[in-house]
Design a protein around this motif. Structure first.
Motif: not given
Ligand SMILES: Cc1ncc(COP(=O)(O)O)c(C=O)c1O
Length: 394
Positions: A10-12, A17-21, A369-373, A380-381
């Motif tokens: 994903x990107x910031x 929902x858009x974070x690829x798995x 790491x995808x850091x999610x807030x 949101x990333x």
């Protein structure tokens, strides 16, 4: 495709929902609460905190821990220390032994750039370290490791005095610049096996034994006229006991920051701060049977040495479906589950969050790491961080 580094999932700015798995995701809000709780615990007791960075392998996270009061971080490997130092971490303790001369030469080079400490448990290790450090004209802090019940590295407590004496014999000739030598910094007394004893009483008993041995080791050192400035050790399962001992001055816990399933399975220690799950593998249902669902995260996406992941927030069991697959089946909701679990099998394309069995080797399987807030539902990333020391096994 050789030489193409995998793109982050994903990107910031991307919605969750858009974070690829599959993707390694940090719930930032939960991680920051864990970070502050442990920092406050150490601060309120006047103890030094030196979290173990072998767990997260991230220079960014190490710097966050130091900004919250940690004196530095621990690592287990020279190459981890090199990776974190390259990312701006300037106070590192390799809580492990090295005897290889080429590695010790590299270690001494690193000690010219940052404050560096390392463990020893052999006369050969001390002599080789001293020779490398003298050649480089730098100073390294040295901790004698004692075996306090793990049966891994470390000398017997009664042998600590002799090894400390040998370390002190390699002290720098003077404080002047370019004077290479070893600075005796104290004892490492870490009991790894105690961390995962399930009952709180068993863990308390194991650390009581470790404390007794640490006292013995201290006495063998001070009776020889050598000051023992520090005893360091402790992990997420036991740190409350080391902290209360009056013997340990520094806590090395690491996993508290992410809290894996295995640690959550421990019976809680009375009066311990509560840590939340903050590390997840985001996965997606890619196939559905009548009575099972298949997610796209198998044991290439999470470690299995401490058991399989827990499915977060749902009444589902995870079974190993191979390298790239996980099999989900419905289980009876445990009564009083908090928060309440979602019932039934997920549908095709649904997101399923996995809590890894063991965070350290899970992290080592991922590049980012995808850091999610803002939570797993609507977050949101905020950032993408590299796992800087991924694969640093040397
Ligand atoms: C020497 C040492 N100290 C501290 C720790 C931190 O333990 P945890 O991540 O379980 O808190 C470890 C973990 O294996 C370790 O090997």
């Amino acid at each position: 495709m050789s030489g193409v580094h995998p793109l982050p999932a994903a990107r910031p700015g991307d919605p969750v929902g858009r974070i690829a798995t599959p993707a390694l995701v940090i719930d930032l809000d939960a991680m920051e609460r864990n970070l502050q709780r442990m920092a406050a615990f150490a601060r309120e007791r006047g103890l030094r905190l030196r979290p173990h960075a072998k767990m997260h392998k991230s220079a960014h996270i190490a710097r966050l821990q130091m900004a919250a009061g940690a004196v530095g971080v621990c690592v287990q490997k020279l190459s981890e220390a090199q990776a974190l130092a390259a990312g701006g971490v300037d106070n590192i303790f390799i809580s492990n032994e090295l005897v290889d001369e080429a590695k010790l030469t590299e270690l001494a080079q690193l000690a010219r750039q940052i404050r560096l400490a390392v463990c020893v448990d052999s006369g050969l290790g001390v002599d080789r370290l001293a020779a490398a450090v003298r050649r480089a004209g730098c100073v390294v802090d040295v901790l004698v490791e004692i075996d306090v019940g793990q049966g891994r590295c470390g000398v017997p407590a009664t042998a600590a005095g002799a090894l400390a004496h040998q370390v002190v014999s390699h002290a720098p000739a003077s404080d002047g610049p370019g004077q290479g030598g070893l600075r005796f910094a104290g004892l490492q007394a870490y009991h790894g096996r105690a961390q995962h004893l399930r009952s709180a009483a068993e863990r308390a008993q194991a650390i009581h034994h470790a404390v007794t041995l640490a006292r013995t080791a201290q006495a063998t050192i001070t009776s020889g006229g050598i000051a023992c400035p520090l005893v360091t050790g402790a992990g997420t399962g036991s740190f409350v006991h080391e902290a209360a001992s009056g013997v340990y001055g520094e806590l090395q816990a690491g996993s508290y920051l992410f809290m894996d399933r295995d640690y959550a399975d421990n019976q809680a220690t009375p009066d311990a701060p509560v840590f939340e799950h903050a590390l997840f593998v985001k996965s997606q249902v890619m196939s559905r049977g009548q009575s099972h669902a298949v997610v796209d995260a198998g044991h290439k996406a999470h470690a299995v040495d401490s058991g399989l992941p827990r499915v977060w927030g749902r009444a589902l069991a995870y079974a190993n479906g191979g390298d790239e697959h996980g099999l989900l089946s419905v289980v009876v909701t445990p009564s009083g589950a908090e928060p309440p679990l979602l019932e039934g099998l997920p549908g095709l394309g649904d997101t399923v969050w996995l809590v890894p069995g063991h965070c350290d080797p899970t992290v080592n399987l991922h590049d980012h790491y995808i850091a999610l807030r803002g939570g797993l539902q609507h977050g949101v990333v905020e950032a993408v961080w590299p796992v800087d020391a991924r694969g640093c096994l040397r």
